[in-house]
Design a protein around this motif. Structure first.
Motif, PDB file in Angstrom:
ATOM      1  N   VAL A  27       0.865  -1.176   0.000  1.00  0.00           N
ATOM      2  CA  VAL A  27       0.000   0.000   0.000  1.00  0.00           C
ATOM      3  C   VAL A  27       0.900   1.223   0.000  1.00  0.00           C
ATOM      4  O   VAL A  27       1.863   1.298   0.760  1.00  0.00           O
ATOM      5  N   GLU A  32      -4.525   5.503   2.525  1.00  0.00           N
ATOM      6  CA  GLU A  32      -5.396   4.660   1.713  1.00  0.00           C
ATOM      7  C   GLU A  32      -6.356   3.816   2.550  1.00  0.00           C
ATOM      8  O   GLU A  32      -7.553   3.748   2.265  1.00  0.00           O
ATOM      9  N   HIS A  33      -5.841   3.149   3.567  1.00  0.00           N
ATOM     10  CA  HIS A  33      -6.690   2.257   4.352  1.00  0.00           C
ATOM     11  C   HIS A  33      -7.782   3.017   5.094  1.00  0.00           C
ATOM     12  O   HIS A  33      -8.973   2.677   4.960  1.00  0.00           O
ATOM     13  N   SER A  36     -10.492   4.320   2.688  1.00  0.00           N
ATOM     14  CA  SER A  36     -11.457   3.304   2.276  1.00  0.00           C
ATOM     15  C   SER A  36     -12.501   3.066   3.358  1.00  0.00           C
ATOM     16  O   SER A  36     -13.695   2.916   3.075  1.00  0.00           O
ATOM     17  N   GLN A  60     -12.272  -3.218  -1.441  1.00  0.00           N
ATOM     18  CA  GLN A  60     -11.268  -2.251  -0.989  1.00  0.00           C
ATOM     19  C   GLN A  60      -9.887  -2.810  -1.345  1.00  0.00           C
ATOM     20  O   GLN A  60      -9.416  -3.753  -0.728  1.00  0.00           O
ATOM     21  N   ASP A  61      -9.283  -2.224  -2.379  1.00  0.00           N
ATOM     22  CA  ASP A  61      -7.996  -2.701  -2.879  1.00  0.00           C
ATOM     23  C   ASP A  61      -8.098  -4.183  -3.240  1.00  0.00           C
ATOM     24  O   ASP A  61      -7.216  -4.980  -2.943  1.00  0.00           O
ATOM     25  N   ASP A  80      -8.908   1.010  -5.529  1.00  0.00           N
ATOM     26  CA  ASP A  80      -8.781   1.195  -4.086  1.00  0.00           C
ATOM     27  C   ASP A  80     -10.132   1.046  -3.387  1.00  0.00           C
ATOM     28  O   ASP A  80     -10.184   0.625  -2.232  1.00  0.00           O
ATOM     29  N   TRP A  81     -11.202   1.405  -4.098  1.00  0.00           N
ATOM     30  CA  TRP A  81     -12.561   1.240  -3.534  1.00  0.00           C
ATOM     31  C   TRP A  81     -13.540   1.098  -4.691  1.00  0.00           C
ATOM     32  O   TRP A  81     -13.466   1.816  -5.678  1.00  0.00           O
ATOM     33  N   GLU A 113      -9.971   5.507  -7.250  1.00  0.00           N
ATOM     34  CA  GLU A 113      -8.543   5.292  -7.058  1.00  0.00           C
ATOM     35  C   GLU A 113      -7.970   6.432  -6.219  1.00  0.00           C
ATOM     36  O   GLU A 113      -8.296   7.606  -6.446  1.00  0.00           O
ATOM     37  N   GLU A 122      -3.464   6.185 -13.071  1.00  0.00           N
ATOM     38  CA  GLU A 122      -4.918   6.089 -13.004  1.00  0.00           C
ATOM     39  C   GLU A 122      -5.588   6.658 -14.255  1.00  0.00           C
ATOM     40  O   GLU A 122      -6.739   6.330 -14.539  1.00  0.00           O
TER      41      GLU A 122
END
Length: 291
Positions: A27, A32-33, A36, A60-61, A80-81, A113, A122
């Motif tokens: 990641v 990011e985490h 999401s 999620q990812d 990513d989501w 993304e 992206e």
């Protein structure tokens, strides 16, 4: 060069339990985490209302497999989501490890993304075949647009806090202009996507958030809990105030009853005193009625 595998018609196509769930990459940032989680947590109550049967999936990812390749993970993209309506969260009682298009046949309604760089990966529109007809690694933008057909595609550049949202129209992505609130309406989902500055999981910065179509922020669980806590505290305060007012009224009532009792006692004393006076007059031979 990644090659496309021609499927063996005698061999069943693999499902999510037979395909890799990770390509082994890290990641790229600490945002990011939690980003999401904010999107999933806040939209959860709305999706539960829209899907009372529970038929929806959020990735999620998580890999979306759109072709068979060797190695297998080269045939997948991992937004990513993303959200897919109309499919169960589990397959045959098993939690999804990936989303396999040739098993589901339903495209995500929206994919987002979180770009750690400048967003070039992206926005990559490289097609699957070059001018010579040779297979090449296609760009993520091209795959989402031309192969998976994701209806809405959002790109959030974390470093610059720039958000772009695209809508698939006539097979091509058209960039959406923000509304007067600076949000991007996602009509089929009944929400708007936009930027919000605040603190979450010890990080104060710009986050992607959902709003309803009236511009009301969709709250995450901790925010909903805080509001409920505040309402409960207000209700408790109002109850305490009401109890205090009741005690005051009871005290006033007791005081009034005491005053009434005193007045009745005084009246009784005056009546007795009057009666004694009348009795003395009569004892003295005086008729008080003729006075």
């Amino acid at each position: 060069m990644t090659s496309t595998i021609i499927p063996d018609l005698q061999k069943p196509l693999p499902d999510h339990t037979q395909l890799p769930e990770s390509d082994g990459t890290f990641v790229k940032n600490f945002q990011e985490h939690p980003q999401s989680i904010i999107l999933t947590d806040s939209i959860g109550p709305l999706l539960e209302q829209r899907h009372p049967d529970g038929r929806y999936a959020i990735g999620q990812d998580c890999g979306i497999y759109w072709r068979e390749t060797e190695p297998a993970e080269k045939g997948a993209e991992a937004p990513d989501w993303f959200y897919v309506p109309g499919v169960p969260a589990k397959v045959n009682g098993q939690t999804r490890r990936s989303y396999v298009l040739w098993k589901e046949h339903l495209a995500p309604l929206i994919a987002i993304e979180f770009a750690s760089g400048n967003g070039s990966e992206e926005r990559d529109k490289t097609p699957l075949y070059n001018e010579a007809g040779e297979v090449q690694n296609p760009g993520k933008f091209w795959v989402y647009e031309r192969i998976i057909h994701i209806l809405f595609y959002g790109i959030f550049e974390i470093k610059t806090n720039k958000l772009e949202v695209y809508h698939l129209a006539d097979g091509c992505y058209q960039e959406i202009a923000p509304n007067e609130r600076g949000h991007y309406p996602i009509g089929p989902l009944g929400v708007e996507l936009g930027l919000w500055e605040g603190s979450y999981q010890n990080q104060t910065q710009i986050w992607l958030r959902w709003w309803d179509l009236d511009g009301n922020l969709l709250l995450i669980g901790s925010e909903r809990a805080e509001i409920e806590k505040h309402r409960a505290e207000q209700a408790e305060t109002q109850l305490e105030q009401a109890e205090t007012q009741l005690e005051q009224v009871e005290t006033q009532l007791e005081q009034a009853e005491t005053q009434l009792a005193l007045a009745e006692t005084q009246l009784e004393q005056e009546r007795l005193e009057k009666q004694r006076l009348l009795d003395r007059l009569r004892a003295a031979g005086i008729d008080p009625d003729n006075l």
